[in-house]
Design an enzyme around this catalytic site. Structure first.
Site, PDB file in Angstrom:
ATOM      1  N   HIS A  37       0.791  -1.408   5.319  1.00 27.21           N
ATOM      2  CA  HIS A  37       1.895  -0.329   4.614  1.00 27.21           C
ATOM      3  C   HIS A  37       2.550   0.131   6.323  1.00 27.21           C
ATOM      4  O   HIS A  37       1.603   0.157   6.982  1.00 27.21           O
ATOM      5  CB  HIS A  37       1.903   0.658   3.386  1.00 27.21           C
ATOM      6  CG  HIS A  37       1.693  -0.515   2.545  1.00 27.21           C
ATOM      7  ND1 HIS A  37       1.411   0.518   1.592  1.00 27.21           N
ATOM      8  CD2 HIS A  37       2.001  -1.480   2.340  1.00 27.21           C
ATOM      9  CE1 HIS A  37       1.393  -0.076   0.408  1.00 27.21           C
ATOM     10  NE2 HIS A  37       1.438  -1.431   0.891  1.00 27.21           N
ATOM     11  N   GLU A  58       2.954   3.765   6.506  1.00 29.27           N
ATOM     12  CA  GLU A  58       2.269   4.590   6.646  1.00 29.27           C
ATOM     13  C   GLU A  58       1.346   4.109   7.830  1.00 29.27           C
ATOM     14  O   GLU A  58       0.555   4.559   9.193  1.00 29.27           O
ATOM     15  CB  GLU A  58       2.009   5.238   6.543  1.00 29.27           C
ATOM     16  CG  GLU A  58       2.934   5.714   5.400  1.00 29.27           C
ATOM     17  CD  GLU A  58       3.167   5.381   4.537  1.00 29.27           C
ATOM     18  OE1 GLU A  58       4.093   5.570   3.089  1.00 29.27           O
ATOM     19  OE2 GLU A  58       3.159   4.208   4.054  1.00 29.27           O
ATOM     20  N   CYS A 103       1.436   5.839  -1.003  1.00 31.21           N
ATOM     21  CA  CYS A 103       0.716   4.822  -1.759  1.00 31.21           C
ATOM     22  C   CYS A 103      -0.207   5.919  -1.305  1.00 31.21           C
ATOM     23  O   CYS A 103      -0.154   6.483  -1.114  1.00 31.21           O
ATOM     24  CB  CYS A 103       0.857   3.907  -2.353  1.00 31.21           C
ATOM     25  SG  CYS A 103      -0.414   3.241  -0.408  1.00 31.21           S
ATOM     26  N   CYS A 155      -2.421   4.674   1.210  1.00 33.71           N
ATOM     27  CA  CYS A 155      -2.212   5.342   2.924  1.00 33.71           C
ATOM     28  C   CYS A 155      -1.861   6.715   2.561  1.00 33.71           C
ATOM     29  O   CYS A 155      -1.866   7.487   3.649  1.00 33.71           O
ATOM     30  CB  CYS A 155      -0.460   5.127   2.480  1.00 33.71           C
ATOM     31  SG  CYS A 155      -0.800   2.591   3.031  1.00 33.71           S
TER      32      CYS A 155
END
Length: 205
Positions: free
Chosen positions: A128, A130, A156, A159
Protein backbone atom coordinates in the site's frame (compact mmCIF):
# COMPACT_ATOMS: atom_id res chain seq x y z
CA UNK A 1 -30.93 97.94 5.51
CA UNK A 2 -33.91 95.94 6.60
CA UNK A 3 -33.59 92.74 8.65
CA UNK A 4 -34.80 90.63 5.75
CA UNK A 5 -32.19 92.18 3.47
CA UNK A 6 -29.46 91.50 6.06
CA UNK A 7 -30.53 87.87 6.33
CA UNK A 8 -30.54 87.48 2.56
CA UNK A 9 -27.09 89.04 2.25
CA UNK A 10 -25.75 86.80 5.03
CA UNK A 11 -26.93 83.61 3.40
CA UNK A 12 -25.87 84.83 -0.03
CA UNK A 13 -22.33 85.43 1.26
CA UNK A 14 -22.27 81.93 2.83
CA UNK A 15 -23.50 80.43 -0.42
CA UNK A 16 -20.82 82.30 -2.37
CA UNK A 17 -18.13 80.99 -0.02
CA UNK A 18 -19.38 77.43 -0.42
CA UNK A 19 -19.42 77.76 -4.21
CA UNK A 20 -15.88 79.16 -4.16
CA UNK A 21 -14.72 76.26 -1.97
CA UNK A 22 -16.33 73.72 -4.31
CA UNK A 23 -14.65 75.33 -7.32
CA UNK A 24 -11.25 75.06 -5.60
CA UNK A 25 -11.91 71.42 -4.67
CA UNK A 26 -12.92 70.54 -8.23
CA UNK A 27 -9.81 72.24 -9.56
CA UNK A 28 -7.66 70.26 -7.13
CA UNK A 29 -9.36 66.98 -8.05
CA UNK A 30 -8.86 67.64 -11.75
CA UNK A 31 -5.14 68.18 -11.17
CA UNK A 32 -4.90 64.96 -9.13
CA UNK A 33 -6.88 63.05 -11.76
CA UNK A 34 -4.64 64.37 -14.53
CA UNK A 35 -1.57 63.31 -12.55
CA UNK A 36 -3.00 59.81 -12.05
CA UNK A 37 -3.84 59.49 -15.75
CA UNK A 38 -0.40 60.82 -16.70
CA UNK A 39 1.33 58.31 -14.39
CA UNK A 40 -0.80 55.45 -15.71
CA UNK A 41 0.06 56.38 -19.29
CA UNK A 42 3.73 57.13 -18.89
CA UNK A 43 4.81 55.30 -15.74
CA UNK A 44 2.31 52.49 -15.03
CA UNK A 45 4.82 50.36 -13.18
CA UNK A 46 4.87 52.81 -10.27
CA UNK A 47 1.14 53.36 -9.81
CA UNK A 48 -0.53 50.14 -10.93
CA UNK A 49 0.87 48.09 -8.03
CA UNK A 50 -0.76 50.58 -5.65
CA UNK A 51 -4.11 50.45 -7.43
CA UNK A 52 -4.00 46.66 -7.66
CA UNK A 53 -2.60 46.03 -4.19
CA UNK A 54 -5.50 43.72 -3.36
CA UNK A 55 -4.39 41.33 -6.10
CA UNK A 56 -1.38 39.76 -4.45
CA UNK A 57 0.61 36.64 -5.24
CA UNK A 58 -1.03 34.88 -2.28
CA UNK A 59 -4.43 35.21 -3.98
CA UNK A 60 -3.15 33.03 -6.83
CA UNK A 61 -1.43 30.37 -4.71
CA UNK A 62 -3.17 27.32 -3.32
CA UNK A 63 -2.90 26.75 0.42
CA UNK A 64 -0.49 24.16 1.83
CA UNK A 65 -2.95 21.32 2.50
CA UNK A 66 -4.29 21.45 -1.04
CA UNK A 67 -0.73 21.68 -2.35
CA UNK A 68 0.38 18.47 -0.63
CA UNK A 69 -2.83 16.61 -1.49
CA UNK A 70 -2.38 17.50 -5.15
CA UNK A 71 1.13 16.11 -4.98
CA UNK A 72 -0.29 12.91 -3.45
CA UNK A 73 -2.69 12.69 -6.38
CA UNK A 74 0.22 12.98 -8.80
CA UNK A 75 2.14 10.32 -6.87
CA UNK A 76 -0.91 8.04 -7.27
CA UNK A 77 -0.48 8.14 -11.04
CA UNK A 78 2.62 5.95 -10.57
CA UNK A 79 0.48 3.13 -9.12
CA UNK A 80 0.67 -0.20 -10.94
CA UNK A 81 -2.57 -1.69 -9.57
CA UNK A 82 -5.48 -0.69 -11.76
CA UNK A 83 -8.06 -1.63 -9.12
CA UNK A 84 -7.28 1.60 -7.29
CA UNK A 85 -4.51 4.17 -7.61
CA UNK A 86 -3.39 5.57 -4.24
CA UNK A 87 -0.70 8.12 -3.46
CA UNK A 88 0.81 9.19 -0.13
CA UNK A 89 3.05 12.10 0.88
CA UNK A 90 4.68 12.41 4.32
CA UNK A 91 5.34 16.00 5.39
CA UNK A 92 6.87 17.84 8.34
CA UNK A 93 7.19 21.62 8.65
CA UNK A 94 5.90 22.08 5.07
CA UNK A 95 8.72 19.87 3.77
CA UNK A 96 8.17 16.59 1.93
CA UNK A 97 9.99 13.73 3.65
CA UNK A 98 8.81 10.76 1.61
CA UNK A 99 6.26 9.62 -0.96
CA UNK A 100 4.71 6.30 -1.87
CA UNK A 101 2.14 4.67 -4.13
CA UNK A 102 0.58 1.23 -4.17
CA UNK A 103 2.57 -1.22 -6.24
CA UNK A 104 4.23 -4.61 -6.23
CA UNK A 105 7.38 -5.65 -4.37
CA UNK A 106 10.65 -4.41 -5.84
CA UNK A 107 11.56 -6.65 -8.75
CA UNK A 108 8.23 -8.50 -8.73
CA UNK A 109 5.68 -8.46 -11.54
CA UNK A 110 3.08 -5.71 -11.42
CA UNK A 111 -0.68 -6.23 -11.44
CA UNK A 112 -0.92 -4.82 -14.94
CA UNK A 113 1.57 -7.49 -16.05
CA UNK A 114 0.70 -10.58 -13.99
CA UNK A 115 -2.86 -9.86 -12.92
CA UNK A 116 -4.28 -9.42 -9.44
CA UNK A 117 -3.62 -11.73 -6.49
CA UNK A 118 -6.99 -11.55 -4.77
CA UNK A 119 -7.75 -12.41 -1.15
CA UNK A 120 -10.99 -11.42 0.61
CA UNK A 121 -11.78 -9.02 -2.21
CA UNK A 122 -8.36 -7.33 -1.85
CA UNK A 123 -5.40 -7.44 -4.19
CA UNK A 124 -2.52 -8.60 -1.97
CA UNK A 125 0.11 -8.39 -4.70
CA UNK A 126 0.65 -4.72 -3.93
CA UNK A 127 2.25 -2.88 -1.03
CA UNK A 128 0.00 0.00 0.00
CA UNK A 129 0.94 3.61 -0.62
CA UNK A 130 1.32 4.53 3.07
CA UNK A 131 3.52 1.49 3.73
CA UNK A 132 5.69 2.32 0.72
CA UNK A 133 6.08 5.93 1.90
CA UNK A 134 7.16 4.72 5.35
CA UNK A 135 9.51 2.13 3.80
CA UNK A 136 11.03 4.77 1.51
CA UNK A 137 11.78 7.00 4.50
CA UNK A 138 13.33 4.10 6.42
CA UNK A 139 15.42 3.04 3.41
CA UNK A 140 16.85 6.54 3.09
CA UNK A 141 17.32 7.15 6.82
CA UNK A 142 14.70 9.89 7.05
CA UNK A 143 12.98 10.37 10.42
CA UNK A 144 9.22 10.81 10.10
CA UNK A 145 8.46 11.25 13.80
CA UNK A 146 5.91 14.00 14.50
CA UNK A 147 5.05 14.31 10.82
CA UNK A 148 1.80 14.35 8.82
CA UNK A 149 0.68 12.20 5.91
CA UNK A 150 -1.51 13.14 2.94
CA UNK A 151 -3.22 10.15 1.32
CA UNK A 152 -5.66 10.11 -1.58
CA UNK A 153 -7.77 7.52 0.30
CA UNK A 154 -7.96 6.72 4.01
CA UNK A 155 -5.59 3.99 5.24
CA UNK A 156 -6.62 0.39 5.84
CA UNK A 157 -6.30 -0.68 9.47
CA UNK A 158 -2.90 -2.36 8.95
CA UNK A 159 -1.45 0.75 7.29
CA UNK A 160 -2.99 2.99 9.94
CA UNK A 161 -1.24 0.99 12.68
CA UNK A 162 2.04 1.32 10.79
CA UNK A 163 1.54 5.07 10.38
CA UNK A 164 0.68 5.45 14.07
CA UNK A 165 3.75 3.58 15.29
CA UNK A 166 6.01 5.66 13.05
CA UNK A 167 5.04 8.79 14.96
CA UNK A 168 2.79 10.36 12.32
CA UNK A 169 0.32 12.60 14.13
CA UNK A 170 -2.12 13.75 11.44
CA UNK A 171 -3.65 11.85 8.52
CA UNK A 172 -5.24 13.90 5.72
CA UNK A 173 -7.30 11.87 3.27
CA UNK A 174 -9.33 12.72 0.18
CA UNK A 175 -11.65 9.71 0.09
CA UNK A 176 -12.88 7.38 2.79
CA UNK A 177 -11.92 3.81 1.92
CA UNK A 178 -13.57 0.81 3.58
CA UNK A 179 -12.30 0.50 7.15
CA UNK A 180 -14.15 2.59 9.72
CA UNK A 181 -12.19 1.02 12.60
CA UNK A 182 -9.39 3.54 12.06
CA UNK A 183 -11.66 6.18 13.64
CA UNK A 184 -11.73 4.54 17.07
CA UNK A 185 -8.05 3.57 16.87
CA UNK A 186 -7.16 7.18 15.99
CA UNK A 187 -8.96 8.44 19.09
CA UNK A 188 -7.11 5.95 21.26
CA UNK A 189 -3.73 6.82 19.77
CA UNK A 190 -4.28 10.59 19.77
CA UNK A 191 -3.99 10.80 15.98
CA UNK A 192 -6.04 13.33 14.02
CA UNK A 193 -7.92 12.25 10.91
CA UNK A 194 -8.89 15.08 8.55
CA UNK A 195 -11.16 14.56 5.56
CA UNK A 196 -10.32 16.71 2.53
CA UNK A 197 -12.83 15.38 0.03
CA UNK A 198 -15.69 17.22 -1.61
CA UNK A 199 -18.87 18.01 0.27
CA UNK A 200 -19.75 19.62 3.59
CA UNK A 201 -19.07 16.61 5.80
CA UNK A 202 -15.54 17.63 6.80
CA UNK A 203 -14.50 15.32 9.60
CA UNK A 204 -12.01 16.29 12.25
CA UNK A 205 -11.47 13.45 14.71
Amino acid sequence: MRLNDCIVNHYWNQFAEIVTLLVHMLALLSVVSLNIIRRLLFCPQTLLPLLLKEITMDDKRIEWHEYFMRIAEQVATRSTCDRKNIGAVIVRDKTILSTGYNGSLRGAAHCDEAGHDMENDHCVRTVHAEANAVAQAAKNGVSIDNSEIYVTASPCLACFKLVANCGIKVVYYKEFYRDERITSYAKEAGITLIYMGEGDHLELI
